[in-house]
Scaffold this motif. Structure first.
Motif, PDB file in Angstrom:
ATOM      1  N   LEU A   1     -13.728  63.878   8.144  1.00 28.05           N
ATOM      2  CA  LEU A   1     -14.237  62.776   8.974  1.00 28.05           C
ATOM      3  C   LEU A   1     -13.737  61.434   8.428  1.00 28.05           C
ATOM      4  CD1 LEU A   1     -17.888  63.996   9.713  1.00 28.05           C
ATOM      5  CD2 LEU A   1     -15.925  64.000  11.271  1.00 28.05           C
ATOM      6  N   ASP A   2     -12.609  61.485   7.744  1.00 25.19           N
ATOM      7  CA  ASP A   2     -12.070  60.247   7.185  1.00 25.19           C
ATOM      8  C   ASP A   2     -11.361  59.445   8.286  1.00 25.19           C
ATOM      9  OD1 ASP A   2     -11.270  58.265   5.506  1.00 25.19           O
ATOM     10  OD2 ASP A   2      -9.801  59.458   4.390  1.00 25.19           O
ATOM     11  N   SER A   3     -11.610  58.143   8.282  1.00 30.71           N
ATOM     12  CA  SER A   3     -10.983  57.264   9.283  1.00 30.71           C
ATOM     13  C   SER A   3      -9.859  56.459   8.624  1.00 30.71           C
ATOM     14  CB  SER A   3     -12.037  56.344   9.898  1.00 30.71           C
ATOM     15  OG  SER A   3     -12.717  55.653   8.878  1.00 30.71           O
TER      16      SER A   3
ATOM     17  N   ARG B   1     -14.255  63.450  17.177  1.00 28.48           N
ATOM     18  CA  ARG B   1     -14.307  62.832  18.518  1.00 28.48           C
ATOM     19  C   ARG B   1     -15.731  62.420  18.873  1.00 28.48           C
ATOM     20  NH1 ARG B   1      -9.211  62.991  19.509  1.00 28.48           N
ATOM     21  NH2 ARG B   1      -7.950  64.875  19.533  1.00 28.48           N
ATOM     22  N   GLU B   2     -16.708  63.130  18.323  1.00 30.32           N
ATOM     23  CA  GLU B   2     -18.103  62.819  18.616  1.00 30.32           C
ATOM     24  C   GLU B   2     -18.612  61.650  17.766  1.00 30.32           C
ATOM     25  OE1 GLU B   2     -22.377  65.061  18.371  1.00 30.32           O
ATOM     26  OE2 GLU B   2     -20.562  66.240  18.038  1.00 30.32           O
ATOM     27  N   LEU B   3     -18.200  61.633  16.483  1.00 31.62           N
ATOM     28  CA  LEU B   3     -18.836  60.711  15.539  1.00 31.62           C
ATOM     29  C   LEU B   3     -18.036  59.447  15.244  1.00 31.62           C
ATOM     30  CD1 LEU B   3     -20.125  63.336  12.924  1.00 31.62           C
ATOM     31  CD2 LEU B   3     -21.480  62.137  14.642  1.00 31.62           C
ATOM     32  N   LEU B   4     -16.712  59.525  15.426  1.00 32.16           N
ATOM     33  CA  LEU B   4     -15.871  58.380  15.064  1.00 32.16           C
ATOM     34  C   LEU B   4     -15.370  57.681  16.326  1.00 32.16           C
ATOM     35  CD1 LEU B   4     -13.681  60.163  12.351  1.00 32.16           C
ATOM     36  CD2 LEU B   4     -15.167  58.222  11.914  1.00 32.16           C
ATOM     37  N   PRO B   5     -15.046  56.400  16.237  1.00 33.26           N
ATOM     38  CA  PRO B   5     -14.446  55.746  17.408  1.00 33.26           C
ATOM     39  C   PRO B   5     -13.091  56.386  17.718  1.00 33.26           C
ATOM     40  CG  PRO B   5     -14.440  54.280  15.487  1.00 33.26           C
ATOM     41  CD  PRO B   5     -15.200  55.513  15.091  1.00 33.26           C
ATOM     42  N   ALA B   6     -12.691  56.332  18.981  1.00 25.53           N
ATOM     43  CA  ALA B   6     -11.446  57.001  19.412  1.00 25.53           C
ATOM     44  C   ALA B   6     -10.250  56.538  18.580  1.00 25.53           C
ATOM     45  CB  ALA B   6     -11.214  56.739  20.897  1.00 25.53           C
ATOM     46  N   ALA B   7     -10.260  55.262  18.188  1.00 19.61           N
ATOM     47  CA  ALA B   7      -9.117  54.718  17.445  1.00 19.61           C
ATOM     48  C   ALA B   7      -8.936  55.369  16.075  1.00 19.61           C
ATOM     49  CB  ALA B   7      -9.293  53.210  17.279  1.00 19.61           C
TER      50      ALA B   7
ATOM     51  N   LEU C   1     -13.451  50.937  -2.491  1.00 19.82           N
ATOM     52  CA  LEU C   1     -12.728  51.115  -1.225  1.00 19.82           C
ATOM     53  C   LEU C   1     -13.373  50.297  -0.098  1.00 19.82           C
ATOM     54  CD1 LEU C   1     -10.461  52.816   0.233  1.00 19.82           C
ATOM     55  CD2 LEU C   1     -12.251  54.471   0.793  1.00 19.82           C
ATOM     56  N   GLY C   2     -14.700  50.286  -0.077  1.00 14.77           N
ATOM     57  CA  GLY C   2     -15.395  49.542   0.983  1.00 14.77           C
ATOM     58  C   GLY C   2     -15.218  50.190   2.344  1.00 14.77           C
ATOM     59  N   ASP C   3     -15.432  51.510   2.418  1.00 15.77           N
ATOM     60  CA  ASP C   3     -15.240  52.247   3.670  1.00 15.77           C
ATOM     61  C   ASP C   3     -16.532  52.172   4.497  1.00 15.77           C
ATOM     62  OD1 ASP C   3     -14.794  54.073   5.687  1.00 15.77           O
ATOM     63  OD2 ASP C   3     -13.910  55.586   4.385  1.00 15.77           O
ATOM     64  N   THR C   4     -16.633  51.125   5.307  1.00 12.42           N
ATOM     65  CA  THR C   4     -17.861  50.915   6.082  1.00 12.42           C
ATOM     66  C   THR C   4     -18.058  52.018   7.122  1.00 12.42           C
ATOM     67  OG1 THR C   4     -16.591  49.479   7.524  1.00 12.42           O
ATOM     68  CG2 THR C   4     -17.897  48.390   5.833  1.00 12.42           C
ATOM     69  N   MET C   5     -16.957  52.575   7.610  1.00 10.55           N
ATOM     70  CA  MET C   5     -17.061  53.620   8.642  1.00 10.55           C
ATOM     71  C   MET C   5     -17.706  54.881   8.062  1.00 10.55           C
ATOM     72  SD  MET C   5     -16.605  54.396  11.773  1.00 10.55           S
ATOM     73  CE  MET C   5     -15.662  52.970  12.297  1.00 10.55           C
ATOM     74  N   ALA C   6     -17.309  55.259   6.827  1.00  6.98           N
ATOM     75  CA  ALA C   6     -17.914  56.435   6.186  1.00  6.98           C
ATOM     76  C   ALA C   6     -19.422  56.220   6.057  1.00  6.98           C
ATOM     77  CB  ALA C   6     -17.284  56.658   4.808  1.00  6.98           C
ATOM     78  N   ASP C   7     -19.802  55.034   5.630  1.00  6.88           N
ATOM     79  CA  ASP C   7     -21.218  54.689   5.455  1.00  6.88           C
ATOM     80  C   ASP C   7     -21.949  54.801   6.794  1.00  6.88           C
ATOM     81  OD1 ASP C   7     -23.512  53.801   4.312  1.00  6.88           O
ATOM     82  OD2 ASP C   7     -22.746  51.830   3.718  1.00  6.88           O
ATOM     83  N   GLU C   8     -21.318  54.288   7.833  1.00  6.42           N
ATOM     84  CA  GLU C   8     -21.931  54.298   9.175  1.00  6.42           C
ATOM     85  C   GLU C   8     -22.189  55.735   9.644  1.00  6.42           C
ATOM     86  OE1 GLU C   8     -20.329  52.854  13.377  1.00  6.42           O
ATOM     87  OE2 GLU C   8     -19.966  51.360  11.820  1.00  6.42           O
TER      88      GLU C   8
END
Ligand SMILES: C[S@@+](CC[C@H](N)C(=O)[O-])C[C@H]1O[C@@H](n2cnc3c(N)ncnc32)[C@H](O)[C@@H]1O
Length: 273
Positions: free
Chosen positions: A92-94, A120-126, A33-40
Motif C-alpha cells: 500500500l505504498d504510495s 484502488r479502495e484505500l489510496l487516491p487514484a494518482a 520520510l514524512g509519509d503522510t499518506m501511510a499515516d492517513e
C-alpha cells in the motif's frame, strides 16, 4: 467510521509492517520520510499497529530505506525522463506520490490482485497510475510493458519473501525485458534473517519469509551476467542520521566508519545492467 481492513493472506499482510512503520515515522517530531499518506491509511482503517511490535529503531529504518529508494528512483528518472518505474511488491505504498515523476515517465505498482484491489479502495487514484495485479514469480506480468525504455525497479521489503531462486529469476526477467536500467532493493543480511526469527517484530512474517540473506553486496552480480553493483548505500553514513534519536544516532555513528559493522543494519543496494 473506520473502513474495513482488507482480508489479506499472511504474505500480503506483510505490507502492514512497512506501511505502519512509515505511518509511525510520520508521527515523530522529526520524521525521516514524512509519509503522510501511510499515516492517513493506517488511521482510515484504524489498523492495530501495536500488535506488530515495531520498535522505534525499525520505524526509523523502514522510513529511512524508503527515502533512499525514493532518491534512487528520482535520480534515475531525472537522468532518463522516459523511464519506466516499477515498484515490485508495492503493497500500500504510495511511492509515486513522493517521487512525483514527470508525465514522460510511467510508473507501475506490482503486487498480488488482492493488494492492487486494496490500493484502488484505500489510496487516491494518482497513487497507482498503472497497477499490475500479479504474482511476481510468474513469467507473464512484464508482457504488456514497453521493451524499449530504461527501467528503474525498486523492491522495498520484498526480498525476504522470495526464495533465492525466485529472486534470481525475477531479476533475470526484468533484465531480459528492458534494454538497460537499475534494480534497487533493501539489503537483507544473514544477521537480519536471524533477528527476524527471534525478535517480536519478526513474528508476523516469520512463516512467510524465505530468503536466506547475503552479506556481500556483490553476491547479486552472480545472479545475471549483466548485473553490476552500482552503489551500496550504508544508511549509517547518510545525512538523515543527524535526525535520529540520541541512542540510535550514536549506534549509527559508531558503526558508520566500518562497512562490516554497517552492513548487517539498514542498507540499500543498487545494481545496473
Ligand atoms: C513487506 S511488504 C512491502 C510492501 C511495500 N513495498 C512497502 O514498502 O510498504 C511486501 C510486499 O510484497 C508483496 N509480495 C510478496 N511476494 C510477492 C509475489 N510473489 N508477487 C507479488 N507481490 C509479492 C506482498 O504482497 C507485500 O505487499
Amino acid at each position: 467510521m473506520a473502513l474495513t481492513v482488507p482480508a489479506f493472506t499472511p504474505l500480503q499482510a506483510s505490507l502492514w509492517l512497512t506501511l505502519c512503520g512509515r505511518a509511525l515515522d510520520n508521527r515523530l517530531p522529526r520524521p525521516i520520510l514524512g509519509d503522510t499518506m501511510a499515516d492517513e491509511i493506517v488511521r482510515k482503517v484504524d489498523y492495530d499497529y501495536k500488535k506488530l511490535h515495531i520498535p522505534s529503531g525499525s520505524v526509523i529504518n523502514i522510513a529511512h530505506r524508503a527515502k533512499k529508494l525514493d532518491e534512487v528512483a528520482q535520480r534515475f528518472i531525472a537522468r532518463h525522463p522516459d523511464a519506466v518505474g516499477l515498484d515490485l511488491g508495492a503493497g500500500l505504498d504510495s511511492r509515486v506520490l513522493r517521487i512525483t515523476p514527470p508525465p514522460t515517465a510511467d510508473w507501475y505498482d506490482i503486487d498480488f490482485p488482492e493488494v492492487i484491489a486494496a490500493r484502488r479502495e484505500l489510496l487516491p487514484a494518482a497513487a497507482t497510475p498503472h497497477g499490475i495485479a500479479a504474482d511476481l514469480t510468474g513469467s507473464t506480468w512484464l508482457d504488456p510493458l514497453p521493451t524499449d525504455r530504461p527501467v528503474v525497479a525498486v523492491a522495498d521489503g520484498l526480498i525476504a519473501f522470495l526464495s533465492e531462486e525466485e529472486m534470481i529469476s525475477l531479476v533475470g526477467r526484468v533484465i531480459d525485458h528492458f534494454p538497460s536500467g537499475v534494480i534497487a532493493f533493501n539489503g537483507y543480511s544473514t544477521f537480519a534473517v536471524r533477528m527476524q526469527k527471534i525478535a517480536p517484530v519478526g513474528k508476523a512474517i516469520r512463516e512467510v519469509s524465505k530468503f536466506p540473506g547475503f552479506n556481500d553486496p556483490r553476491t547479486p552480480e552472480r545472479w545475471h551476467p549483466k548485473l553490476k553493483l552500482a552503489e551500496e548505500i550504508l544508511c549509517t553514513r547518510e545525512p538523515e542520521v543527524d535526525r535520529f534519536p540520541l541512542g540510535l544516532r550514536l549506534m549509527n555513528r559508531l558503526a558508520a566508519p566500518s562497512a562490516v559493522l554497517s552492513r548487517p543494519g539498514n542498507t540499500v543496494l543498487v545494481y545496473r545492467f
